[in-house]
Design an enzyme around this catalytic site. Structure first.
Site, PDB file in Angstrom:
ATOM      1  N   ASP A 208      77.875 -11.677 121.152  1.00 37.41           N
ATOM      2  CA  ASP A 208      77.110 -11.830 122.389  1.00 37.41           C
ATOM      3  C   ASP A 208      75.640 -12.114 122.042  1.00 37.41           C
ATOM      4  O   ASP A 208      75.375 -12.943 121.166  1.00 37.41           O
ATOM      5  CB  ASP A 208      77.268 -10.585 123.265  1.00 37.41           C
ATOM      6  CG  ASP A 208      76.868 -10.820 124.717  1.00 37.41           C
ATOM      7  OD1 ASP A 208      77.681 -11.365 125.470  1.00 37.41           O
ATOM      8  OD2 ASP A 208      75.726 -10.486 125.085  1.00 37.41           O
ATOM      9  N   TYR A 354      67.776 -12.599 129.877  1.00 30.26           N
ATOM     10  CA  TYR A 354      68.412 -13.863 130.247  1.00 30.26           C
ATOM     11  C   TYR A 354      67.366 -14.869 130.720  1.00 30.26           C
ATOM     12  O   TYR A 354      67.409 -16.054 130.345  1.00 30.26           O
ATOM     13  CB  TYR A 354      69.457 -13.629 131.347  1.00 30.26           C
ATOM     14  CG  TYR A 354      70.737 -13.020 130.831  1.00 30.26           C
ATOM     15  CD1 TYR A 354      71.867 -13.801 130.608  1.00 30.26           C
ATOM     16  CD2 TYR A 354      70.814 -11.666 130.537  1.00 30.26           C
ATOM     17  CE1 TYR A 354      73.041 -13.248 130.127  1.00 30.26           C
ATOM     18  CE2 TYR A 354      71.987 -11.102 130.044  1.00 30.26           C
ATOM     19  CZ  TYR A 354      73.088 -11.898 129.841  1.00 30.26           C
ATOM     20  OH  TYR A 354      74.241 -11.353 129.343  1.00 30.26           O
ATOM     21  N   HIS A 411      86.081 -10.666 123.978  1.00 30.79           N
ATOM     22  CA  HIS A 411      84.660 -10.862 123.708  1.00 30.79           C
ATOM     23  C   HIS A 411      84.025  -9.689 122.967  1.00 30.79           C
ATOM     24  O   HIS A 411      83.113  -9.872 122.170  1.00 30.79           O
ATOM     25  CB  HIS A 411      83.936 -11.091 125.034  1.00 30.79           C
ATOM     26  CG  HIS A 411      82.485 -11.387 124.906  1.00 30.79           C
ATOM     27  ND1 HIS A 411      82.000 -12.489 124.234  1.00 30.79           N
ATOM     28  CD2 HIS A 411      81.383 -10.713 125.362  1.00 30.79           C
ATOM     29  CE1 HIS A 411      80.676 -12.502 124.296  1.00 30.79           C
ATOM     30  NE2 HIS A 411      80.283 -11.431 124.955  1.00 30.79           N
TER      31      HIS A 411
END
Length: 440
Positions: A208, A354, A411
């Site tokens: 990630d 982000y 993930h």
């Protein structure tokens, strides 16, 4: 004459096309960075560096009792307001390892420092390892992974001294007090942390955001990185995109086995999945403070938002069942992770990461087009985000020495399948040719 003019125009177009292609695809030089940038409040003129490393104890208010006493329920369309009592979750955020804090670029960084036993160090060579998490994960993802790394195993002659920090703005690490703290700046802080701890050379492993940050550390500081291993191998350069389009028509030419083509293709399905599941990304990349405020004022909303991400990141065989997530993760582990965000009040600061990484300032760095000579290893798990092929990855990491596909796991590999991830990581480390003295 007309023919000659036509030929001349074609030649000009070809030449122009070549120049544009070269401009978009050639490797770029490394930008210059300030490795001691001040990220605290004010202008930093009165800041005095503090090099102390202090024990950290998780303090939990025993009066906290906000989440409702219910059980996990139907996840098919969303996550409902269904959690166990918070006291159980709080009690399980245990001090299992040596939790410490120190400063890097004026930011106080919380990290786990797990050392092999004296017996393990006697049996194996010790290598320092920087272990990096992402969102909505935390160091809690590594609670089952770290003990495997620090214990001797037959698959490798090495054992690992692990440093697993909470990222800046996550968990109990400070958040940056200034705009501009992107993945490159995070990489600088994480590298500075390792230097502060006395590790001039170290391995890096991440998934990630940890994968993006790890890639940046290997790019900006190759002299410090013994090897970089990723379980989320992504690359979004113009050349990588072009290669993906070509390989979509002839996948068997670029992938080691036809059984692995579904990791990458068809592109239409991968794009559809990303469009359906990336709403959270768009929200946090545009309005992080809005979603952060909403989540922190609603513990059930916070839990729903985060649990749904873990649900999406596992095998479809489990993600479509109301109890599927409990087949992959324990309830305690999921709640521990949520409580770390809730108790540390970091839903907003973690979401801001982000926005910073979608900013023009970060995109203009074009770090994905800066090659790194560091030994690189890639583990591609079946239900992770679509990865890139070796053909693409070698544009960034020409020293790609390890590449493997898995037909299971999602993930959050360190969380879901720590043994499997460890074996792949150990195989990668075994392939690194360490120079004398660098593995101490």
């Amino acid at each position: 004459m007309k023919f000659l003019i036509f030929v001349g125009l074609i030649a000009v177009l070809i030449g122009y096309g070549y120049l544009k292609f070269d401009e978009l695809t050639r490797p770029l030089p490394l930008p210059t960075f300030d490795t001691n940038k001040y990220w605290g409040p004010g202008d930093g003129s009165k800041y005095k560096e503090d090099k102390t490393i202090t024990p950290f104890k998780i303090q939990i208010d025993p009066k906290i009792n906000i989440l409702s006493n219910k059980t996990l329920n139907n996840f098919t369309l969303s996550v409902n307001d269904t959690l166990l009592p918070p006291k159980e979750a709080c009690a399980n955020v245990n001090n299992l390892y040596l939790l410490l804090k120190t400063t890097s670029s004026v930011l106080k960084i919380h990290f786990i420092h797990a050392k092999p036993t004296a017996e393990a160090q006697h049996k194996k060579k010790v290598l320092p390892l920087l272990l990096l998490h992402g969102w909505p994960g935390s160091v809690r993802e590594f609670y089952d992974f770290i003990p495997i790394l620090t214990e001797p195993a037959e698959v490798t002659e090495y054992v690992f001294e692990v440093v697993a920090p909470s990222l800046v703005g996550y968990g109990w690490s400070d958040a940056a007090r200034k705009v501009g703290f992107n993945a490159a700046e995070m990489a600088i802080v994480m590298r500075n942390l390792m230097l502060r701890l006395g590790f001039e050379k170290f391995l890096v492993q991440g998934g990630d955001w940890g994968s993006i940050i790890g890639s940046n550390i290997a790019t900006i500081f190759p002299e410090n990185v013994l090897g970089y291993h990723s379980n989320m191998c992504v690359l979004q350069t113009p050349l990588a995109i072009m290669k993906s389009i070509v390989a979509n028509f002839y996948p068997e030419k670029f992938i080691p086995s036809r059984f692995f083509t579904e990791h990458h293709f068809p592109l239409s399905e991968k794009l559809k999945f990303l469009l359906e599941e990336s709403g959270y990304f768009h929200i946090q990349a545009t309005k992080p403070d809005t979603i952060g405020t909403a989540l922190l004022t609603s513990p059930i909303g916070l839990a729903s938002f985060y649990i749904e991400k873990f649900q999406t990141g596992i095998s479809p065989a489990h993600s479509q069942r109301f109890d599927g997530i409990t087949k992959v993760f324990t309830i305690d582990a999921i709640l521990d992770n949520i409580m770390i965000y809730y108790l540390s009040n970091t839903a907003t600061t973690s979401a801001r990461f982000y926005k910073e990484n979608m900013s023009k300032a970060y995109r203009d760095l074009k770090l994905e087009r800066v090659q790194s000579p560091v030994p690189m290893g890639c583990a591609r798990f079946r239900f992770d985000l679509p990865s890139v092929m070796d053909w693409q990855l070698m544009d960034k990491f020409p020293n790609l020495i390890h590449s493997k596909y898995f037909n299971q796991v999602g993930h959050f590999a360190a969380f879901e399948a720590p043994v499997m991830l460890y074996i792949d990581f150990a195989e990668f480390v075994n392939k690194i040719e360490f120079k004398k003295g660098e593995d101490q």
